[in-house]
Design an enzyme around this catalytic site. Structure first.
Site, mmCIF file in Angstrom:
data_model
loop_
_atom_site.group_PDB
_atom_site.id
_atom_site.type_symbol
_atom_site.label_atom_id
_atom_site.label_comp_id
_atom_site.label_asym_id
_atom_site.label_seq_id
_atom_site.Cartn_x
_atom_site.Cartn_y
_atom_site.Cartn_z
ATOM 1 N N ALA A 1 -54.636 46.989 -8.137
ATOM 2 C CA ALA A 1 -53.756 45.852 -7.808
ATOM 3 C C ALA A 1 -52.473 45.979 -8.617
ATOM 4 C CB ALA A 1 -54.449 44.539 -8.158
ATOM 5 N N ASP B 1 -46.974 39.225 -31.659
ATOM 6 C CA ASP B 1 -47.782 40.360 -31.203
ATOM 7 C C ASP B 1 -48.607 40.943 -32.367
ATOM 8 O OD1 ASP B 1 -48.203 42.654 -29.130
ATOM 9 O OD2 ASP B 1 -47.487 43.683 -30.925
ATOM 10 N N LYS C 1 -52.838 41.107 -33.063
ATOM 11 C CA LYS C 1 -53.588 42.314 -33.448
ATOM 12 C C LYS C 1 -54.304 42.117 -34.788
ATOM 13 C CE LYS C 1 -50.262 45.124 -30.890
ATOM 14 N NZ LYS C 1 -48.954 45.787 -30.967
ATOM 15 N N THR D 1 -46.275 49.817 -16.998
ATOM 16 C CA THR D 1 -46.187 50.877 -18.024
ATOM 17 C C THR D 1 -47.581 51.393 -18.392
ATOM 18 O OG1 THR D 1 -44.201 49.828 -18.905
ATOM 19 C CG2 THR D 1 -45.297 51.428 -20.329
HETATM 20 N N1 HSE Z 1 -44.980 45.449 -27.887
HETATM 21 C C1 HSE Z 1 -46.019 46.154 -28.531
HETATM 22 C C2 HSE Z 1 -45.428 46.974 -29.676
HETATM 23 C C3 HSE Z 1 -46.713 47.049 -27.548
HETATM 24 O O1 HSE Z 1 -44.208 47.125 -29.724
HETATM 25 O O2 HSE Z 1 -46.162 47.430 -30.532
HETATM 26 C C4 HSE Z 1 -48.016 47.571 -28.025
HETATM 27 O O3 HSE Z 1 -48.930 46.564 -28.304
#
Ligand code: HSE
Length: 436
Positions: free
Chosen positions: A43, A201, A205, A13
Site C-alpha cells: 500500500a 524524535d 528513541k 523513503t
Molecule cells: N529523522 C530521523 C533522524 C530518522 O534524523 O534520525 C531516523 O529515525
C-alpha cells in the site's frame, strides 16, 4: 519451504528502501533464512506510478487496510509513520493474527504498551529494530547481546538530522535552515522536522532504549526534551577551546534515586569516540556492569540503512514464525511480569555538570561575586574562561564549567546571578557529561 508473504504499508523513503533491499538481496536472504520472502501486497500513495515492485506479482493498493486484511499476508511491515493511522493499522493487523514489523518510534514510544498487550494476547510478535538508530542493531544488542548485564547508563546520538546539522554548523559554518533543508532532501528528517531539531524524535528513541535497559514501562511523557535550535556557533567554539564538543544526546541512567531520562545538547570531552561521530551517523554508548562500555555506530537514517534493520526484523520474525511467544525474545527484553516500577526522575533532581556562559561587566570583583553565588549553592567551579571585551565594548564573556551538581541548585544559582547588577541578560546553560 514456501516463501513467507509480507505486506508493506508505505513505499516512501524507508518502504522503498525495504522493497529494494528485499528484491536485490533475495538470494542472500534466502540462503540465510532457508526460505524466500515474497512482497505479496503493497500500500502506498500514488501507487500506480511506483517502479520498485513488479505489479505482475505484487498486489498494489492505496488503501492500507486492504493489506492488513489480506488473508495471504503473514507479516505486516508498517512504514508509513505517524501515530493515528499507523496505530489503527497495526492494531488491526494484530487482531487479524499477523506479525508486525515497524520502524515507527513514535508509535512504539507512545502506544507501545497497548500494542504489545494486544500482540501478547494474540500470540504474534512486534519487531521495531529500525525504530532506534536506523541501521544500527541496537535493539538486538540490548535484548540479546547484553542480556547478561545490569545496564548502568546509555548515552546516544540518536537523531541523524540533528547530528548532521550540528556537524555542518561546526565544520563549515553553515546556516541552520540551509542544512535542515538538505537533510529533508536526503530523506533523513521527519515529516515534521521540529521532531528532529527539538529532540522529540530522539526522546521517542530514548524512551524505548530506557525500557529495554531497565525493564521499565515505555514513558515518553516523562522524558525531558530540549532541542538544538538555540545552540550558537559561539558556544560551539568556546566548547572546542575547552576541549569539548557539543552533541545532542539522549541519556538514561539508573541512580539510587531513580532513572534519568533526558534529551538535550551536551558538552562531551572531544577525546571520547562518540564525540567524533559526525554527520548523519548515530552512535549509542551502553555501559553494562559486566561488559563495561560498548559502542554501537552506524547510519541512523536514510532509505537502505533503515531498510537493513527492517529486513533483519522480517528475517527474525520468520525464523520463529510458528513458535509460541514464550520461546521468543520478550518484546521489551524483560518478561512482562518482571517489569519494574522504578521512578523516572524529574530533570530538577538530575545530577550533571554544566557549561555556563554569561556577559558581565569588565571590572574587579565580578568574577568573585559570581563564583561566590555558585559556592553558596554548593556548586564547585572546575574551569573559567574569560573572553576579552570586543573593541568598544565594556562587558566580557565569562564561561564557567561546573562540577557535578543537582539541576535545581543550578537553577536557583542562575536566577541569583542573572539578578546581579554586574551581569547582563540571561545565563546560557548547557549540560556536560564526561561519559567515563
Ligand atoms: N529523522 C530521523 C533522524 C530518522 O534524523 O534520525 C531516523 O529515525
Amino acid at each position: 519451504m514456501d516463501a513467507v508473504k509480507v505486506g508493506l504499508l508505505g513505499l516512501g523513503t524507508v518502504g522503498g528502501g525495504t522493497a529494494t533491499v528485499l528484491i536485490r538481496n533475495a538470494d542472500e536472504i534466502k540462503a540465510r533464512l532457508g526460505r524466500g520472502i515474497e512482497i505479496c501486497h503493497v500500500a502506498g500513495l500514488d501507487i500506480a506510478s511506483q517502479t520498485i515492485v513488479d505489479p505482475a506479482t505484487t498486489k498494489l493498493t492505496e488503501d492500507a487496510f486492504e493489506v492488513v486484511n489480506d488473508p495471504e499476508v503473514e507479516i505486516v511491515v508498517e512504514l508509513i509513520g505517524g501515530y493515528t493511522l499507523a496505530k489503527d493499522l497495526v492494531m488491526k493487523a494484530i487482531e487479524n493474527g499477523k506479525h508486525v514489523v515497524t520502524a515507527n518510534k513514535a508509535l512504539i514510544a507512545t502506544h507501545g504498551p497497548e500494542i504489545m498487550k494486544a500482540a501478547t494476547e494474540q500470540g504474534v510478535s512486534v519487531c521495531y529494530e529500525a525504530a532506534v538508530a536506523g541501521g544500527i542493531p541496537i535493539i538486538k544488542a540490548m535484548r540479546e547481546g547484553l542480556a547478561a548485564n545490569k545496564i548502568q547508563w546509555i548515552a546516544g546520538i540518536i537523531n541523524g538530522t540533528g547530528n548532521f546539522i550540528l556537524t555542518e554548523m561546526r565544520d563549515k559554518g553553515r546556516d541552520f535552515a540551509d542544512v535542515l533543508r538538505e537533510a529533508q532532501e536526503l530523506g533523513y528528517a521527519e515529516a515534521d522536522p521540529t521532531f528532529d531539531v527539538e529532540g522529540i524524535d530522539a526522546a521517542h528513541k530514548l524512551t524505548i532504549l530506557a525500557s529495554l535497559a531497565f525493564g521499565i514501562e515505555l514513558q515518553f511523557e516523562k522524558t525531558y526534551t530540549e532541542g538544538i535550535s538555540k545552540i550558537t556557533t559561539e558556544d560551539v567554539n568556546h566548547a572546542e577551546e575547552l576541549g569539548y564538543r557539543i552533541k545532542h544526546l539522549g541519556i538514561t541512567r539508573k541512580t539510587d534515586k531513580g532513572i534519568e531520562l533526558r534529551v538535550h545538547p551536551t558538552l562531551i570531552p572531544e577525546k571520547r569516540l562518540i564525540a567524533n561521530v559526525d554527520g548523519v551517523m548515530n552512535a549509542v554508548l551502553v555501559q553494562g556492569d559486566a561488559v563495561g562500555p560498548t559502542l554501537y555506530y552506524g547510519a541512523g537514517a536514510g532509505a537502505e540503512p533503515t531498510a537493513s534493520a527492517v529486513v533483519a526484523d522480517i528475517i527474525d520474525t520468520v525464523r520463529t514464525i510458528d513458535a509460541p511467544l514464550h520461546h521468543k525474545v520478550p518484546l521489551l527484553g524483560f518478561q512482562s511480569n518482571a517489569m519494574r516500577d522504578t521512578p523516572v526522575l524529574p530533570i530538577e533532581d538530575v545530577e550533571t555538570a554544566y557549561y555556563l556562559r554569561m556577559e558581565a561587566e569588565d571590572k574587579p570583583g565580578v568574577l568573585a561575586e559570581v563564583s561566590e553565588t555558585f559556592a553558596k549553592h554548593s556548586i564547585s567551579i572546575e574551569a573559567v574562561l574569560q573572553k576579552e571585551p570586543a573593541s568598544g565594548e565594556s562587558s566580557v564573556h565569562l564561561i564557567m564549567l561546573t562540577q557535578k551538581c543537582v539541576e535545581s541548585s543550578v537553577n536557583h544559582a542562575i536566577k541569583v546571578v542573572e539578578g546581579l547588577d554586574s551581569v547582563k541578560g540571561e545565563v546560557v546553560r548547557i549540560r556536560m557529561e564526561h561519559l567515563d
